[in-house]
Scaffold this motif. Structure first.
Motif, PDB file in Angstrom:
ATOM      1  N   THR A 149       0.836  -1.202   0.000  1.00  0.00           N
ATOM      2  CA  THR A 149       0.000   0.000   0.000  1.00  0.00           C
ATOM      3  C   THR A 149       0.870   1.252   0.000  1.00  0.00           C
ATOM      4  O   THR A 149       1.912   1.303   0.644  1.00  0.00           O
ATOM      5  N   TRP A 150       0.433   2.233  -0.779  1.00  0.00           N
ATOM      6  CA  TRP A 150       1.019   3.570  -0.762  1.00  0.00           C
ATOM      7  C   TRP A 150       0.069   4.435   0.045  1.00  0.00           C
ATOM      8  O   TRP A 150      -1.109   4.575  -0.302  1.00  0.00           O
ATOM      9  N   GLY A 151       0.550   5.049   1.136  1.00  0.00           N
ATOM     10  CA  GLY A 151      -0.316   5.854   1.979  1.00  0.00           C
ATOM     11  C   GLY A 151      -0.064   7.333   1.850  1.00  0.00           C
ATOM     12  O   GLY A 151       1.039   7.768   1.484  1.00  0.00           O
ATOM     13  N   GLU A 152      -1.078   8.127   2.162  1.00  0.00           N
ATOM     14  CA  GLU A 152      -0.923   9.584   2.114  1.00  0.00           C
ATOM     15  C   GLU A 152       0.066  10.066   3.167  1.00  0.00           C
ATOM     16  O   GLU A 152       0.532  11.206   3.112  1.00  0.00           O
ATOM     17  N   THR A 153       0.401   9.212   4.122  1.00  0.00           N
ATOM     18  CA  THR A 153       1.386   9.561   5.148  1.00  0.00           C
ATOM     19  C   THR A 153       2.806   9.561   4.608  1.00  0.00           C
ATOM     20  O   THR A 153       3.738   9.998   5.294  1.00  0.00           O
ATOM     21  N   GLY A 154       2.994   9.061   3.374  1.00  0.00           N
ATOM     22  CA  GLY A 154       4.330   8.982   2.792  1.00  0.00           C
ATOM     23  C   GLY A 154       5.013   7.648   3.020  1.00  0.00           C
ATOM     24  O   GLY A 154       6.173   7.478   2.632  1.00  0.00           O
ATOM     25  N   HIS A 155       4.304   6.681   3.602  1.00  0.00           N
ATOM     26  CA  HIS A 155       4.870   5.370   3.863  1.00  0.00           C
ATOM     27  C   HIS A 155       4.369   4.349   2.844  1.00  0.00           C
ATOM     28  O   HIS A 155       3.197   4.366   2.453  1.00  0.00           O
ATOM     29  N   VAL A 156       5.274   3.472   2.419  1.00  0.00           N
ATOM     30  CA  VAL A 156       4.906   2.304   1.630  1.00  0.00           C
ATOM     31  C   VAL A 156       5.013   1.096   2.559  1.00  0.00           C
ATOM     32  O   VAL A 156       6.034   0.920   3.234  1.00  0.00           O
TER      33      VAL A 156
END
Length: 442
Positions: A149-156
């Motif tokens: 998952t690619w998150g809006e938090t900047g974490h994969v």
């Protein structure tokens, strides 16, 4: 009671053109059920899904008989204060029309109107907490229970959803609990959020992820985890919008960017692209590498255009094999069919999902004969591209469309209202000038 397009007693229906036609008072859109072998809209899924993926299963590599079952994963974008989650779901008892040897179709249960308990389409959904909106989610081909998952938090992040997939049943019971799960891997090396991510179809566990700061990071699998190269691939002048591994070469991938280009990379030769070419006159939002004709890469742009590039000609005079300017707004998703090398599905912000066949060419004599046979049906506009086989509507803001990798002809798409699952009928491919939607007054 809405009028049928072929009904002599109904008010004549007219093909609806988004961005061209307007609904008058008392008018509403009506879809033509004869254009589908199967169509159902699953709306009881909670928050809208920005991204989803079809999960490969063990029910058969190529399945054609109804009823069908589908597994998938999807990520939400919720209002502020509402927790986001990844939905692990199963759609079951999907019944439709079975083709007969004479080319007609028999109904094997009409799921859209069948309300008898135990016989209608069912959806079971498990929810797993996710920090922030899910910009994109992808299931690994070789190990489908592993998802990135690619998150809006900047974490994969990489997750193992096997326990949730295994607990799904066709009971259709709603699970309202948002479960907790610890990811297998969290990468915080991107400097900003992103949308681009893709699993390698040839090397199990190999992954690339790209962000809005132009950086692409390579994930290499180890015996127990992943090594992620902190030194990124850099070659675009603006954000990386999409990534696709080559279907035949394990070390080659393609990227698209808001800088209007597509780049080809070889991970063995350094961190700069081997080839970079201008693909559109606006942001290149999405790309798809054809797994049956691996020289073809399709792309969709912010200006609504769709292009097909021949990888063999990129170093030559020009790589453009086809270009279509039909959609009125940005292309949000594009994907080649896993069963038909010339067939392409496209979704757009103009609220249309379209199917294209690049092998079709205009035949004026054939069109005249066709129109004489279809004089009682809806007549579509003359300026439609001959390669445009099918138009599906009914939702707003289509975000993604995917072919089912094991059920020929089945498409799944996510929009603002939920998930649409559809199978255009074999008649729809023949009647290339009939839209799947018409308008009529009640």
């Amino acid at each position: 009671q809405l009028g049928e397009p072929s009904s002599s007693s109904a008010i004549p229906a007219k093909v609806w053109q988004p961005g061209v036609d307007a609904l008058e008072d008392g008018e509403e859109l009506q879809y033509d059920p004869t254009a589908y072998n199967y169509f159902h809209q699953f709306v009881s899924i909670g928050c809208p899904f920005l991204s989803f993926d079809v999960v490969r299963d063990h029910l058969g590599l190529v399945r054609s008989e109804f009823p069908h079952t589908l597994y998938g994963v999807a990520g939400t974008q919720t209002p502020k204060g509402t927790p986001n989650y990844v939905g692990i779901f199963m759609l079951s008892n999907m019944k439709g029309k079975m083709p007969r040897p004479d080319g007609e179709c028999d109904m094997d249960g009409d799921s859209s109107s069948d309300d008898e308990e135990g016989t209608k389409d069912t959806m079971q959904l498990k929810k797993v907490a996710h920090a922030g909106s899910v910009n994109r989610i992808r299931s690994m081909t070789q190990k489908p229970h592993l998802c990135a998952t690619w998150g809006e938090t900047g974490h994969v992040q990489v997750w193992d959803y096997s326990s949730f997939l295994n607990s799904l049943s066709d009971s259709g019971m709603e699970d309202k609990v948002i479960h907790k799960l610890v990811p297998l891997k969290v990468f915080s090396g991107h400097k900003d959020e992103g949308f681009a991510i893709d699993w390698n179809p040839l090397v199990t566990g190999r992954l690339v992820s790209g962000d809005l700061t132009k950086c692409i990071h390579l994930w290499e699998p180890t015996s127990s985890n992943w090594n992620i190269d902190a030194n990124p691939f850099v070659g675009h002048s603006k954000s990386v919008e999409d990534l696709q591994w080559s279907p035949t070469e394990a070390d080659i991938f393609a990227s698209s960017s808001a800088d209007k280009t597509i780049a080809i990379w070889d991970i063995r030769t350094g961190k700069k692209p081997c080839i970079i070419m201008k693909a559109h006159n606006s942001d290149v939002n999405v790309i798809s590498w054809n797994r049956l004709a691996n020289n073809m890469i399709a792309s969709g742009s912010d200006d609504g255009s769709v292009s097909v590039h021949d990888y063999r000609l990129i170093k030559g005079v020009g790589s453009l094999a086809a270009h279509f300017k039909y959609h009125k707004k940005a292309i949000t998703s594009i994907e080649w069919s896993p069963f038909e090398a010339s067939t392409l599905a496209v979704s757009s912000e103009d609220h249309q999902l379209t199917i294209w066949d690049l092998a079709v060419e205009r035949d004026a004599e054939g069109e005249d004969e066709f129109e004489s046979k279809m004089q009682d049906h809806v007549k579509a506009p003359e300026d439609l591209p001959p390669q445009l086989l099918f138009v599906h509507q009914g939702q707003k803001h289509w975000k993604e469309v995917h072919w089912h990798p094991q059920v020929p002809g089945m498409l799944v798409a996510t929009g603002i209202d939920g998930l649409d699952v559809l199978m255009p009928s074999n008649v729809a491919a023949t009647l290339a000038y009939l839209d799947g939607w018409a308008r009529a007054k009640p």
